[in-house]
Design an enzyme around this catalytic site. Structure first.
Site, PDB file in Angstrom:
ATOM      1  N   ASP A  67       0.852  -1.029   0.133  1.00  0.00           N
ATOM      2  CA  ASP A  67       0.037  -0.025  -0.077  1.00  0.00           C
ATOM      3  C   ASP A  67       0.781   1.232  -0.076  1.00  0.00           C
ATOM      4  OD1 ASP A  67       1.070  -0.414   2.597  1.00  0.00           O
ATOM      5  OD2 ASP A  67      -1.028  -0.830   3.525  1.00  0.00           O
ATOM      6  N   ASN A 136      -7.478  -3.024  14.408  1.00  0.00           N
ATOM      7  CA  ASN A 136      -8.690  -3.208  13.738  1.00  0.00           C
ATOM      8  C   ASN A 136      -9.077  -4.367  12.745  1.00  0.00           C
ATOM      9  OD1 ASN A 136      -7.754  -2.203  11.470  1.00  0.00           O
ATOM     10  ND2 ASN A 136      -9.049  -0.141  11.377  1.00  0.00           N
ATOM     11  N   HIS A 138      -7.228  -4.855  10.076  1.00  0.00           N
ATOM     12  CA  HIS A 138      -6.906  -4.643   8.689  1.00  0.00           C
ATOM     13  C   HIS A 138      -5.833  -5.153   8.242  1.00  0.00           C
ATOM     14  CE1 HIS A 138      -4.343  -0.432   9.510  1.00  0.00           C
ATOM     15  NE2 HIS A 138      -3.689  -1.582   9.441  1.00  0.00           N
ATOM     16  N   GLU A 143      -9.555  -1.761   5.245  1.00  0.00           N
ATOM     17  CA  GLU A 143     -10.274  -1.552   6.617  1.00  0.00           C
ATOM     18  C   GLU A 143     -11.357  -2.466   6.799  1.00  0.00           C
ATOM     19  OE1 GLU A 143      -8.331   0.281   8.644  1.00  0.00           O
ATOM     20  OE2 GLU A 143      -7.937   2.190   7.946  1.00  0.00           O
TER      21      GLU A 143
END
Ligand code: PGA
Length: 242
Positions: A67, A136, A138, A143
Site C-alpha cells: 500500500d 482493527n 486491517h 479497513e
C-alpha cells in the site's frame, strides 16, 4: 494456519528475516510481497545484517508492496516508498526497478490501481506476502467492511488507523486520509502468507483472527480460508488466546 510462537519483538524479527532469507536462497528470482510499519522494521534490519554477513543476493528478486498513501511522493519521508528505500532496498543489491510500491502521487490513482494489478499478474503473482495486522484487523489498508473480493483500490483510512500511524508524522492532521492498497482478493492470491504480530496492542486482533468468525468486519479473518499462512507472533500478542 501455522503459528510460530516467539518470546519478543527481537526474536520475531530474527525469525521472520530467516524465514524470508531461506525462501530467497532457494529461489533467487522469487516475487516477494512486502509490508511497511513498525512490525516489519526489525525483520528488514535482520535481512540487511544477513546481506552484509552472508551476502544473500536480491539481484533477481521482484517486490510488490501492499500500500501507499495518496498524495505523498516517494521522497516524502512519510511515504511507504521512502520507508522501503531507507529501511531495506538501499541496503541490498536489489534492482530498484524491480521494487514496486503503488505510486501515491500518480495523476490518475484509479488507473494506478489497475496498472498495479497488471504488474503483479505480469510477474506471475506473489509467492510470499509479508503482512502486519492492524488493531482493527486491517491487512494492507483494507479497513473493516472491505469486500473480500476487492482488488487493488483506493480507500479512505479510518480514524483508528490514522491515529495509529500519526506517530510517524508531526501531527495527526498530516496523516493522509486516502490510500491505495492491494485488495483482499489480491492478497489472497499470494501463494503463501507470512503474518507478523508483536506486542499487547495486537492481542485482541490475534485473538479475533484465531478464535473469531470469518467476516468482512474483520478483514484479516479471511486468512483462515488461505491454505498456506504462517503467523509469527510474540508472547504478548498471543496472550489473549483462550
Ligand atoms: P504496524 O502496522 O506494524 O506499524 O503495527 C501493521 C499494520 O497496520 O498493518
Amino acid at each position: 494456519m501455522k503459528i510460530i510462537r516467539v518470546k519478543d519483538y527481537e526474536e520475531l524479527s530474527k525469525h521472520a528475516a530467516n524465514y524470508i532469507i531461506e525462501k530467497v536462497r532457494k529461489k533467487p528470482n522469487m516475487v516477494l510481497g512486502l509490508a511497511t510499519g513498525g512490525t516489519s522494521e526489525g525483520t528488514y534490519q535482520n535481512m540487511i545484517n544477513d546481506y552484509k554477513e552472508n551476502h544473500t543476493s536480491y539481484k533477481e528478486i521482484t517486490t510488490f508492496n501492499l500500500d501507499e498513501y495518496i498524495g505523498l511522493d516517494g521522497i516524502n519521508k512519510n511515504s511507504y516508498r521512502f520507508f522501503m528505500d531507507t529501511h531495506l532496498f538501499n541496503h541490498l543489491d536489489i534492482d530498484q526497478t524491480k521494487t514496486f510500491v503503488p505510486r501515491g502521487n500518480a495523476k490518475d490513482p484509479m488507473a494506478e490501481c489497475n496498472t498495479y494489478e497488471l504488474l503483479i499478474k505480469e510477474h506471475g503473482g506473489i509467492e510470499l506476502q509479508l503482512l502486519g495486522i492492524g488493531g482493527n484487523g486491517h491487512i494492507g489498508f483494507n479497513e473493516p467492511g472491505s469486500s473480500f473480493q476487492s482488488r487493488t483500490h483506493l480507500v479512505e483510512l479510518t480514524d483508528s488507523t490514522r491515529r495509529a500511524n500519526a506517530r510517524f508524522f508531526e501531527k495527526l492532521e498530516d496523516v493522509p486520509t486516502l490510500a491505495i492498497t492491494m485488495g483482499i482478493a489480491t492478497i489472497m492470491e499470494s501463494k503463501e502468507i507470512l503474518l507478523l504480530a508483536s506486542g499487547e496492542a495486537k492481542r485482541e486482533a490475534i485473538k479475533r483472527l484465531l478464535e473469531g468468525k470469518v467476516s468482512e468486519d474483520f478483514p484479516a479473518s479471511i486468512l483462515n480460508k488461505h491454505s498456506n499462512v504462517t503467523i509469527i507472533a510474540d508472547e504478548a500478542a498471543l496472550s489473549g488466546l483462550s
